[in-house]
Design a protein around this motif. Structure first.
Motif: not given
Length: 492
Positions: A315-338
């Protein structure tokens, strides 16, 4: 703490987010990427850190209760007091590091990090050692002293390491990549410690109550930790051209307060970490108890950790691609909810090995991703602090962040020890239904609630967007802060 959005929107040049992106594109230095080897080498620092830090977070409670024979309530007191002591040592360490004037070719942070890492390795072994023949009072004094010294040295290891990323690159993609390598290193060390420490301890010792087994296993992990820090030291460079005022006097406590308490984004990150780190550490500390007593098989502990932490690394390996596509805050928010959903479900579903492993893995992975992104946020907070105050204080800013992590660690230890003490835990004995329910609650329900709070904090309180950061980075690259030229005393 100040709301960052107000300051950003009222910069002297009133740069809009759209203009800031264009401005960044025109700045070749700001867009320049550092070599991939440096970004990977940086992650080895947290790999080494995890061999020593995460080892203590996961197994020191068990060592003190089941091997050294200390009461659970006493262990909670040791963790609680020493972590608070460590937290207050962080600003001192940060001030000393930031106050360095003679900076050689190896940089400001790397030499301090490496020397301290060697000392930290030695103290890691000391904390997992309990001399024979001591009375209970002497054991308690030894545990307090060893862990307090360990914490002080840890501040001088981790503060320069955390600050290092901010002077390696100002490119946000680079920082997200370094956040990924750092979190991979951290979770990788947790994976190895979670899978390998107990078998190694049992190989060196006679059983789970043999202090010699813990001590020798810690020697192996400490050596590995120091070697990983050496890779980080040799493979990284301090590349950012920082506009420091060579004639500036050493700041006092008032300046420290100014740097920290006017930094709105840092305040949000600090508050968030109180919940995310206490959630992760409580999970790690309770795992050995949950496997041993709730699942009735301590042999499951390394297996569960292998699945849980192995998936987290993916999951952590996906950080660069996720943040580049969606931004830091949206990725963090969705992860926290899950993560919150998985943990809370795990509490209410009857104890079952299969469902427990599935849900704890989802929850842990969902927490590891935002914890990784946090490292990039801290570097951005350092830059924001310089832009907002005209003073660049990497180590002090990181020390304030680290302060919150240590308070969170203390909170996790307090939760773990309190649950065991209040529910009648007896070491190496059959546990009551109340104790088993308490262990399960600390393992699942507590992290779930923490992640709900963390989601609220990152959405409502953290206001430094990716576009706003571009404006700040460009200003700093040109030697400017919010109110003028860096180093111009008339502007302070």
């Amino acid at each position: 703490m100040n709301n960052v959005s107000g300051h950003i929107n009222n910069t002297p040049e009133k740069v809009t987010p759209k203009e800031s992106i264009g401005k960044q594109i025109l700045d070749p230095e700001l867009n320049k990427h550092i070599p991939l080897s440096q970004k990977i080498s940086y992650g080895f620092g947290d790999f080494g850190n995890g061999f020593m830090f995460d080892l203590g977070q996961s197994y020191l409670t068990n060592f003190w209760t089941d091997a050294a024979g200390l009461p659970a309530a006493v262990v909670g007191g040791i963790f609680g007091f020493t972590k608070i002591f460590d937290a207050f040592m962080d600003p001192i360490a940060g001030s000393v590091i930031d106050g360095r004037k003679k900076i050689g070719p190896r940089g400001k942070f790397r030499p301090v990090m490496m020397i301290s890492a060697i000392l930290l390795g030695i103290m890691t072994v000391v904390t997992f050692t309990m001399p024979s023949g001591l009375s209970m009072t002497q054991k308690i004094i030894y545990a307090y002293a060893a862990y307090m010294i360990w914490g002080l040295i840890y501040s001088f290891t981790n503060d320069p390491y955390g600050s290092l990323a901010s002077v390696m690159s100002r490119n946000n993609d680079d920082r997200n990549f370094m956040a990924m390598t750092r979190q991979v290193g951290s979770v990788g060390a947790q994976f190895i410690a979670g899978v390998g420490f107990i078998p190694l301890m049992l190989m060196f010792g006679n059983d789970r109550t043999d202090t010699r087994g813990y001590m020798l296993a810690s020697v192996v992990f400490a050596i590995a930790g120091v070697l990983m820090f050496a890779v980080c030291y040799l493979g990284t460079r301090e590349n950012v051209n920082v506009h420091r005022d060579a004639n500036a006097k050493r700041e006092g406590f008032k300046d420290y307060l100014k740097v920290v308490f006017t930094n709105g984004p840092l305040g949000a990150v600090i508050l968030m970490q109180l919940f995310t780190i206490s959630a992760m550490n409580t999970n790690n500390q309770m795992m050995i108890y949950y496997a041993k007593y709730n699942l009735n098989n301590i042999g499951l502990q390394p297996i569960i950790n292998a699945i849980m932490m192995g998936t987290s690394i993916v999951g952590v390996f996906m950080i660069p691609s996720l943040t580049k596509r969606f931004g830091q805050k949206p990725v963090m928010m969705v992860s926290f909810i899950i993560g919150a959903t998985a943990n809370i479900l795990n509490f209410f579903i009857p104890t079952n090995v299969v469902t427990f492993i599935i849900l704890v893995t989802i929850g842990y992975t969902a927490l590891a991703i935002p914890n990784g992104i946090t490292w990039a946020l801290v570097s951005n907070c350092i830059d924001y602090g310089e832009w907002h105050t005209g003073m660049r204080k990497e180590a002090i800013t990181y020390a304030a962040f680290n302060f919150s992590r240590k308070i969170a660690q203390s909170l996790a230890a307090l939760v773990t020890a309190s649950v065991l003490a209040l529910t009648g835990y007896i070491a190496n004995a059959h546990q009551s239904s109340e104790t088993l329910k308490g262990i399960k609650g600390a393992m699942t329900l507590y992290p779930g609630i923490c992640l709900i709070v963390a989601a609220f904090i990152i959405v409502k309180l953290y206001k430094l967007s990716d576009n706003n950061y571009d404006t700040i980075a460009s200003d700093l690259q040109e030697g400017r802060w919010e109110k003028g030229k860096i180093g111009d005393k008339d502007n302070h």
